[in-house]
Design a protein around this motif. Sequence first.
Motif, mmCIF file in Angstrom:
data_model
loop_
_atom_site.group_PDB
_atom_site.id
_atom_site.type_symbol
_atom_site.label_atom_id
_atom_site.label_comp_id
_atom_site.label_asym_id
_atom_site.label_seq_id
_atom_site.Cartn_x
_atom_site.Cartn_y
_atom_site.Cartn_z
ATOM 1 N N LEU A 5 56.298 -7.271 -3.830
ATOM 2 C CA LEU A 5 56.433 -7.048 -2.390
ATOM 3 C C LEU A 5 55.225 -6.269 -1.894
ATOM 4 N N LYS A 15 53.062 -3.479 -0.040
ATOM 5 C CA LYS A 15 53.267 -2.029 -0.012
ATOM 6 C C LYS A 15 53.813 -1.543 1.329
ATOM 7 N N TRP A 16 53.705 -2.324 2.380
ATOM 8 C CA TRP A 16 54.134 -1.887 3.716
ATOM 9 C C TRP A 16 55.568 -2.257 4.028
ATOM 10 N N TRP A 17 56.324 -2.890 3.130
ATOM 11 C CA TRP A 17 57.696 -3.335 3.419
ATOM 12 C C TRP A 17 58.635 -2.200 3.805
ATOM 13 N N ALA A 42 58.143 -1.581 7.505
ATOM 14 C CA ALA A 42 58.663 -2.683 8.316
ATOM 15 C C ALA A 42 60.186 -2.589 8.421
ATOM 16 N N ALA A 43 60.847 -2.245 7.330
ATOM 17 C CA ALA A 43 62.310 -2.120 7.339
ATOM 18 C C ALA A 43 62.744 -0.971 8.248
#
Length: 136
Positions: free
Chosen positions: A5, A7-9, A12-13
């Motif tokens: 995934l 690294k910025w997920w 975003a969540a």
Amino acid sequence: MNKRLPKWWPFAAIGLVAVIILAGALFMFSGKEIMPSAGGSGQAEELEGYEVITVQIKSDGFYPDKIEVKQGVPTKINFRKDTSLTCITDVVSKDLDMLKYLEKGDNYYTVDTTLDPGSYSFNCGMYMYYGNITVI
């Protein structure tokens, strides 16, 4: 097939959750009626022949909190709630045997014309704010 995934997920969540919460808060506190009341002219006929006293429901109590009514005169008290941003959801009086759930807008309570002269107290359901009805 082990995909990593980005690294910025997590950001975003968190952003998505914040947008959903903000949209829900805006919907709840928009102040618009989803189902308008069917009052209209029927409400005016219902008030005909009554003395009407309006009590504003605000975030810090009842305004005015002292009301005078005349014995024998048909009277309605309009507990007017203009905002849902208040903890006052009902009006209670053991003296008058009153339990009135308050909706946004006009909430009429008919005062008994046979009440004896005297002082009758009322309060919010949480016993935080008080008022007084004096029959003269």
